[in-house]
Design a protein around this motif. Structure first.
Motif: not given
Length: 240
Positions: A128-146
């Motif tokens: 859970r922590r691993s996925l949330l950290e990935f999504l937070a990093r993607a958001k900081r980098e303005a990356k789009r996740v689908s």
């Protein structure tokens, strides 16, 4: 159906009643050992009443005058077992080498010990922590996740992690009956694969990881703009 029945002992008693004196019952079910080994917690959802080990199945079957004499490991659902059972009085059927080996594997993995399941819980939290950290990093980098795959295991993962439309904009699925709907709990919209491709996401999170090879082939075109595939279980893995 063994993992889906609410009254397991009643169901197995029915097998014993129906089985001819020299007959064999063969049943396939997801293997608890693999679920534990690979932290496949997202396969835990409401249509399953039981998560079965060989140890547990042998115990239940023995209550009803049945015994296992063989078992096979299968790759389906992240790792499954196919068992072969007969009436216990059939002494001419020796235990197979694979059955004995599986018993030893489960004993070595500690499936009969409570601490094994406590450690499993720790690994689930780490996922859970691993996925949330990935999504937070993607958001900081303005990356789009689908995401891809409006499957039961995906809903378990997303809801357990507390993921919302702010984290993942959409999930694609080839099933037209799911398109135009919202995922339960997270309310992420379900769209067609074509709509996902049109959005040119930077990352595609594959929710039904057991089908990831097929999904990667279907969506290979994301690499044209530098898109990358991601899986979350047992830890986040991003394609290079």
């Amino acid at each position: 159906m063994l993992a889906h029945v609410p009254r397991l002992n009643d169901f197995v008693a029915g097998i014993a009643a129906l089985l001819k004196p020299r007959g064999t019952a063969t049943i396939e079910f997801p293997h608890l050992l693999k679920l534990i080994e690979h932290a496949e917690f997202d396969t835990i959802y409401h249509e399953h009443y039981s998560y079965l080990s060989l140890m547990a199945v042998e115990h239940v079957f023995s209550r009803h005058g049945l015994r296992l004499y063989d078992a096979e490991e299968l790759p389906t659902h992240g790792g499954s077992l196919r068992i072969f059972a007969a009436h216990a009085r059939r002494s001419e059927l020796p235990d197979s080498a694979s059955l004995r080996a599986l018993r030893a594997q489960e004993a070595a993995a500690g499936l009969g010990e409570l601490d094994t399941y406590r450690r499993f819980a720790d690994r689930v939290q780490a996922c859970r922590r691993s996925l949330l950290e990935f999504l937070a990093r993607a958001k900081r980098e303005a990356k789009r996740v689908s995401a891809y795959g409006a499957a039961a295991k995906g809903n378990t993962l997303l809801n357990f992690c507390g993921i919302t439309r702010e984290d993942i904009a959409l999930v694609a699925d080839r099933n037209p009956h799911k398109q135009g709907k919202l995922l339960p709990g997270t309310h992420i919209p379900v769209v067609s694969p074509e709509a996902l491709m049109a959005g040119r996401p930077d990352y595609v999170l594959i929710l039904p990881w057991n089908l990831q090879h097929e999904i990667r082939r279907q969506l290979e075109g994301i690499r044209a703009w530098g898109g990358r595939f991601v899986t979350a279980v047992p830890q986040v893995a991003v394609d290079p």
